[in-house]
Design an enzyme around this catalytic site. Structure first.
Site, PDB file in Angstrom:
ATOM      1  N   GLU A  51     -95.723 -12.307  20.516  1.00  0.00           N
ATOM      2  CA  GLU A  51     -95.544 -11.983  21.935  1.00  0.00           C
ATOM      3  C   GLU A  51     -96.870 -11.443  22.423  1.00  0.00           C
ATOM      4  OE1 GLU A  51     -95.494 -10.778  25.034  1.00  0.00           O
ATOM      5  OE2 GLU A  51     -94.286  -8.999  24.585  1.00  0.00           O
ATOM      6  N   CYS A  92     -96.903  -6.253  29.576  1.00  0.00           N
ATOM      7  CA  CYS A  92     -97.190  -7.675  29.325  1.00  0.00           C
ATOM      8  C   CYS A  92     -96.634  -8.558  30.427  1.00  0.00           C
ATOM      9  CB  CYS A  92     -96.644  -8.096  27.973  1.00  0.00           C
ATOM     10  SG  CYS A  92     -94.928  -7.685  27.736  1.00  0.00           S
TER      11      CYS A  92
HETATM   12  O1  TXE Z   1    -103.714  -4.920  21.180  1.00  0.00           O
HETATM   13  P1  TXE Z   1    -104.153  -5.397  19.760  1.00  0.00           P
HETATM   14  P2  TXE Z   1    -104.116  -3.613  21.892  1.00  0.00           P
HETATM   15  C1  TXE Z   1    -102.932  -7.201  25.291  1.00  0.00           C
HETATM   16  C2  TXE Z   1    -103.550  -6.623  26.522  1.00  0.00           C
HETATM   17  C3  TXE Z   1    -104.421  -5.523  25.988  1.00  0.00           C
HETATM   18  C4  TXE Z   1    -104.894  -6.111  24.707  1.00  0.00           C
HETATM   19  C5  TXE Z   1    -105.312  -5.106  23.665  1.00  0.00           C
HETATM   20  O2  TXE Z   1    -104.291  -7.612  27.159  1.00  0.00           O
HETATM   21  O3  TXE Z   1    -105.497  -5.216  26.847  1.00  0.00           O
HETATM   22  O4  TXE Z   1    -103.796  -6.870  24.239  1.00  0.00           O
HETATM   23  O5  TXE Z   1    -104.266  -4.190  23.356  1.00  0.00           O
HETATM   24  C6  TXE Z   1    -102.818  -4.139  15.323  1.00  0.00           C
HETATM   25  N1  TXE Z   1    -104.304  -7.451  11.704  1.00  0.00           N
HETATM   26  N2  TXE Z   1    -101.665  -6.624  25.019  1.00  0.00           N
HETATM   27  O6  TXE Z   1    -105.437  -3.035  21.565  1.00  0.00           O
HETATM   28  O7  TXE Z   1    -105.547  -5.034  19.493  1.00  0.00           O
HETATM   29  C7  TXE Z   1    -103.198  -2.911  16.115  1.00  0.00           C
HETATM   30  O8  TXE Z   1    -103.541  -1.854  15.260  1.00  0.00           O
HETATM   31  C8  TXE Z   1    -103.107  -6.888  11.928  1.00  0.00           C
HETATM   32  C9  TXE Z   1    -100.524  -7.388  25.357  1.00  0.00           C
HETATM   33  O9  TXE Z   1    -102.962  -2.726  21.621  1.00  0.00           O
HETATM   34  O10 TXE Z   1    -103.733  -6.801  19.676  1.00  0.00           O
HETATM   35  C10 TXE Z   1    -101.935  -2.681  16.940  1.00  0.00           C
HETATM   36  O11 TXE Z   1    -100.957  -2.040  16.154  1.00  0.00           O
HETATM   37  N3  TXE Z   1    -102.873  -6.032  12.913  1.00  0.00           N
HETATM   38  C11 TXE Z   1     -99.305  -6.727  25.008  1.00  0.00           C
HETATM   39  C12 TXE Z   1    -101.486  -4.108  17.241  1.00  0.00           C
HETATM   40  O12 TXE Z   1    -102.119  -4.934  16.272  1.00  0.00           O
HETATM   41  C13 TXE Z   1    -103.879  -5.709  13.739  1.00  0.00           C
HETATM   42  C14 TXE Z   1     -99.230  -5.419  24.534  1.00  0.00           C
HETATM   43  C15 TXE Z   1    -101.864  -4.590  18.643  1.00  0.00           C
HETATM   44  O13 TXE Z   1    -103.267  -4.488  18.778  1.00  0.00           O
HETATM   45  C16 TXE Z   1    -105.165  -6.271  13.557  1.00  0.00           C
HETATM   46  C17 TXE Z   1    -100.445  -4.788  24.219  1.00  0.00           C
HETATM   47  C18 TXE Z   1    -105.357  -7.172  12.482  1.00  0.00           C
HETATM   48  N4  TXE Z   1    -106.537  -7.778  12.243  1.00  0.00           N
HETATM   49  C19 TXE Z   1    -101.596  -5.414  24.460  1.00  0.00           C
HETATM   50  N5  TXE Z   1    -105.975  -5.779  14.516  1.00  0.00           N
HETATM   51  C20 TXE Z   1     -97.998  -7.172  25.345  1.00  0.00           C
HETATM   52  N6  TXE Z   1     -97.658  -8.391  25.014  1.00  0.00           N
HETATM   53  O14 TXE Z   1     -97.246  -6.376  25.878  1.00  0.00           O
HETATM   54  C21 TXE Z   1    -105.226  -4.948  15.274  1.00  0.00           C
HETATM   55  N7  TXE Z   1    -103.959  -4.896  14.807  1.00  0.00           N
END
Ligand code: TXE
Length: 519
Positions: free
Chosen positions: A250, A284
């Site tokens: 998602e 999101c």
């Molecule tokens: O997301 P990340 P973030 C989008 C939104 C936002 C951007 C960054 O555009 O500005 O994503 O948000 C873990 N292997 N959305 O920083 O970085 C990380 O520790 C495994 C959309 O929160 O994708 C966290 O627990 N896991 C959205 C999770 O992934 C890893 C919601 C999300 O991190 C990893 C939020 C790796 N290599 C952000 N690297 C929505 N759909 O609602 C990081 N993580």
């Protein structure tokens, strides 16, 4: 940090590693800058131990009848309600959101648990299927759990998002390992404590940043639910490729709202601004593009601007919009606004940083008019309180604009004609379309949630959510009692049917529909 010596039992488990000692990570209140607490930055060895623990506990849980699992989901709900004041306070402190917004998440979590509890039996009980074309057999499908489900979660809704997966994954007989975002880890810890306080240890938690998340994928878990950014999703899919772990993704959206010529522009503007500014736009499925048909442009823009100017911004509990959870996002939002203005957009409300509210970083709720496809803000997810108004000549152009996006999470349509709403809903490329509201579909526990295109795949919630964390197992048994003579007739015949006989059989079974039999 402790050393790990145990070797987890999963067949594709990599060799046991030692975790390198790291300094604890800190959780910070974005409203004040104060440190709320610290947590461990877990490496692969610690993560593997948590997954092993979840795997050990899963067998007993899966052995419970579906009805009993349902009853336990209601005990988890009671535990969550009891933890409510604590959970919502911690979530508000870590993310900067108003406590009321954290309560919306808790309401949604409890609704998911309630529906899952009441429907787990219906969704997952064995299902008879026709054995066609094999007349001698009966067939049915059973739904078995994967085992351990990894749940990698973002920071924006640290209570609500885990509960789009958890009730359904648990209901299906899995245990879960939650990896909360490093920006909302204290909420994740409290949440798992509340789940387990219901009496059965069904959830584990692993803490840290991307390295910890990757360790969870590689532990490996048996299935994964990930909510976050498309970039991280690509890393996760690469890591999941080694163990072929199934993943539900998602990944956010650039959600459009089409305002039809017959719509009430005030009601549409109310819904658009509410959905654009909730949680400071860090949602999101927030409405990021309002695609407004002629002749409503001017009236819609005027209402949206008035509504945006009246939003209460600040750190107080009764504010509607708090600070950006990640202060660095302000630079991204500023550059999007500057780019849009340089290409012809106009700022009709907000557009600037709101200062004088303490330590937090606030962007005023912003409405941009005359946004076009030439601008970054039209294509890139803002994840901030910005509503872009895109002007369309008519409905046909509005649908084309709505679909002109890499993303496709949800969409909405405002119209007074139900038939128009349904027709547009069928034409929009999105995982869900709401007619005459925005975002509400996601609050419905029985309704699947997920996206198309770069917004991800797989579905959370509803019967689909149960099935996403189950493996179907097809079972076939004899319809009749076979005598030894019949078995020997079936399997020990010397002569195989000729091609001519098979062709005749094919024709008899499938060759009708008025077509001539081929020679
Ligand atoms: O997301 P990340 P973030 C989008 C939104 C936002 C951007 C960054 O555009 O500005 O994503 O948000 C873990 N292997 N959305 O920083 O970085 C990380 O520790 C495994 C959309 O929160 O994708 C966290 O627990 N896991 C959205 C999770 O992934 C890893 C919601 C999300 O991190 C990893 C939020 C790796 N290599 C952000 N690297 C929505 N759909 O609602 C990081 N993580």
């Amino acid at each position: 940090m402790t050393e790990d010596t145990s070797v987890p039992s999963h067949p594709v488990q990599p060799r046991a590693a030692r975790d390198v000692a790291t300094t604890p990570m800190r959780s910070i209140d974005p409203r004040t800058g104060s440190v709320l607490g610290t947590f461990e930055d877990m490496g692969p060895a610690t993560v593997a131990r948590r997954v092993t623990r979840a795997r050990e506990l899963q067998r007993d849980w899966a052995a419970l009848p579906l009805r009993e699992r349902g009853r336990h989901l209601l005990r988890i709900r009671a535990s969550l309600v009891a933890a409510g004041p604590d959970l919502t306070r911690i979530s508000a402190e870590e993310t900067g959101k108003p406590v009321a917004t954290a309560y919306y998440e808790l309401f949604a979590a409890c609704a998911m648990l309630t529906w899952a509890a009441r429907n787990v039996e219906r969704a997952l009980r064995p299902e008879r299927r026709p054995s066609y074309p094999v007349v001698s057999k009966r067939a049915w499908v059973e739904y078995a759990p994967f085992g351990v489900v990894g749940l990698i979660s973002p920071w924006n809704y640290p209570i609500g998002i885990p509960f789009q997966t958890l009730p359904y994954a648990l209901g299906a007989g899995n245990t879960v390992v939650l990896k909360p975002s490093e920006l909302a880890t204290l909420t994740g810890l409290r949440l798992v404590e509340a789940v387990n306080a219901a009496g059965i240890e069904l959830a584990q938690v692993v803490t840290g940043a991307g390295r910890t998340g990757e360790a969870l994928v590689r532990a490996p878990v048996d299935a994964l639910s990930f909510t976050g950014s498309p970039g991280t999703a690509r890393h996760i899919l690469r890591a999941a490729a080694d163990s072929l772990t199934p993943v539900v993704l998602e990944l956010g959206g650039k959600d459009p709202m089409i305002v039809a010529p017959d719509a009430d522009p005030y009601q549409a503007a109310r819904a658009a601004t509410a959905a654009a500014f909730l949680n400071a736009g860090q949602t999101c499925m927030s409405t990021e593009r309002a695609i407004v048909c002629a002749p409503l442009h001017e009236r819609f823009v005027r209402h949206a601007a008035d509504l945006a100017r009246n939003v209460r911004v600040g750190p107080a509990d009764d504010s509607q919009v708090g600070p950006l959870t990640r202060p660095a996002q302000l630079d991204v939002l500023r550059s999007r606004i500057e780019d849009a203005v340089s290409k012809g957009a106009t700022i009709v409300a907000g557009g600037r940083e709101r200062r004088g509210l303490g330590h937090g970083t606030y962007l005023e709720p912003t409405v941009l008019d005359h946004v076009t496809a030439a601008m970054d803000v039209y294509h890139e997810e803002s994840f901030g309180p910005i509503l872009s108004v895109v002007r369309a000549r008519d409905l046909q152009e509005a649908v084309a604009l709505a679909n002109d996006s890499r993303m496709g999470l949800t969409a909405s349509v405002f119209t007074t004609e139900r038939a128009t709403g349904l027709r547009l809903a069928h034409g929009i490329e999105a995982g869900g379309v709401n007619v005459n509201d925005a975002m509400l579909g996601a609050a419905m526990a029985a309704v699947p949630f997920g996206g198309t295109k770069s917004s991800g795949y797989g579905r959370l919630q509803g019967t689909e959510g149960f099935r996403a964390f189950s493996q179907s197992r097809a079972i076939t048994v004899d319809r009749f009692r076979w005598t030894p003579a019949m078995i020997s007739l079936m399997f020990h015949r010397r002569r195989h049917p000729s091609a001519r006989m098979l062709q005749a059989g094919l024709w008899a079974l499938f060759g009708r529909n008025g077509r001539r039999q081929p020679r």
